[in-house]
Scaffold this active site. Sequence first.
Site, PDB file in Angstrom:
ATOM      1  N   GLY A 259      65.710  51.476  69.101  1.00  0.00           N
ATOM      2  CA  GLY A 259      64.732  52.544  69.275  1.00  0.00           C
ATOM      3  C   GLY A 259      64.491  53.420  68.070  1.00  0.00           C
ATOM      4  CD  GLU A 302      70.051  45.972  72.763  1.00  0.00           C
ATOM      5  OE1 GLU A 302      70.835  45.279  73.413  1.00  0.00           O
ATOM      6  OE2 GLU A 302      69.492  46.980  73.235  1.00  0.00           O
ATOM      7  N   GLY A 304      64.022  46.758  67.712  1.00  0.00           N
ATOM      8  CA  GLY A 304      62.838  45.946  67.992  1.00  0.00           C
ATOM      9  C   GLY A 304      61.789  46.295  66.949  1.00  0.00           C
ATOM     10  CB  CYS A 372      33.827  48.795  80.000  1.00  0.00           C
ATOM     11  SG  CYS A 372      32.685  47.599  79.333  1.00  0.00           S
ATOM     12  CE1 TYR A 401      58.632  46.968  72.790  1.00  0.00           C
ATOM     13  CE2 TYR A 401      58.704  48.072  70.650  1.00  0.00           C
ATOM     14  CZ  TYR A 401      59.353  47.494  71.732  1.00  0.00           C
ATOM     15  OH  TYR A 401      60.713  47.458  71.747  1.00  0.00           O
TER      16      TYR A 401
END
Length: 446
Positions: A259, A302, A304, A372, A401
């Site tokens: 994170g 960890e 990402g 839209c 992401y």
Amino acid sequence: MPAQNPLDRLELFPVSTRVENTPAGSRLSVAGCDLEALAGEYGTPLYLYDRATLDSSVQAYKEALAAAYPGASGLTYAGKAYLCTAIAQWTQVHDLWVDCTGEGELHMAAQARLPRQHILVHGVNKSPADLEAAMAQAGRLVFDNPIELERLVSLYRERPGPSPELWFRLRPGLAVDTHKHTRTGQGDSKFGLNVDEARRAIRLCLEMGLPLTGLHFHLGSHFRDPEPLGPAIETSLDLIAELRRTTGWLPETLSPGGGWGVAYHESELPQPRIDTYVNFIAGKVIAGCQQRDLPLPRLQLEPGRGLVARAGVALYRLGVVKESADRRWLLLDGGLSDNPRPALYQTRYSALPVRDPDRPQTGPAWLGGPFCESGDVLIEALPMPAVLPGELIAVPVSGAYQLSMASNYNGARKPAVVMLQDGTARLIQRRETLDDLVRRDAPLFT
Ligand SMILES: *Cc1c(COP(=O)(O)O)cnc(C)c1O
């Protein structure tokens, strides 16, 4: 709006990004590749991953760990940031473990023939199929709650053959400072076990003879102040010391999740330093173990986004420039469908035009997509030059992401993805076709 050097934004782009001078003016390039040529070949929106940036981010984590932590350590790539066959293969070049959420990501990892020992499975509310797949493929399975543990007790009893080591996910009752949709460690979060539940779960594992080897927590994503990790590490070590006294159990591995943030916008520069984060964690674990007379656990981080976000660039073609009231809209050929993050978390992105990126800015622009939805605004109030329809716009920090959350909204086809290295581009995911959009359909009438 204060005057800005538009090229300050280069710091957000991959490390191989350059402004090349050509007879026709200056051009943004990545890994020595001409972006206009790539857009011509593969179409837009197009996602680029720079191999040099991917490699250097892994290196930065590894070097920081080696310098700060004398015990065993390692890195798990949080696959949910972006996984495909080529990225899964790339993780193995660096000997990374990969965190897979459920049988879908496990299937992707299997395409790249990841060895069992490098696969770790996370997930809240894993389905029976997820658990089956994890038992068959993973080296480590992180259980989230008591009901899941009960299911695992029967699976471990019934299933022959090799099975994963077990870790549990602790909810330490703390979260990091980030958007409320990316906090996970606080008391009312849906993730993990509180300390009491963890005590009971560990006892059950030990009674049942399950191979419990690790403690994990993840406080949230995209933070840049490591402080809240301190009390979470203390809580974990207190629990470990207590369990060692009462049961003799000691985890091999402590994983404080991932994170650590990256800069998405020039206002967030300089980049949060990876060694600041790693030194903080290593310092707390080393001191905390000394105080409690515990051996140093293996420390498994960890990341990402920390590995892949900056390596990615999204290339869009500008279609329409329009003024509404006093707003200048730049309407691109992608947005919400390939990058829902501004809508989900109000993430603030930046951008540069590929042609003459050093042109002076003429005022703020709102960069929107073709969808839209009024929420389909990629970037608000970004100082931009006078760009014209047909130009390419590059949005940096697009590696995490985005594609993994992409949708087919309004019939959008998911973009092609190319990996760039030393002047060459390799297609690693083709653009979806119109037929892909109807491939799963069955007719009501024939
Ligand atoms: C998402 C996630 C990560 C990685 O988060 P990043 O912000 O991408 O570094 C790590 N661990 C767990 C359990 C996660 O859910």
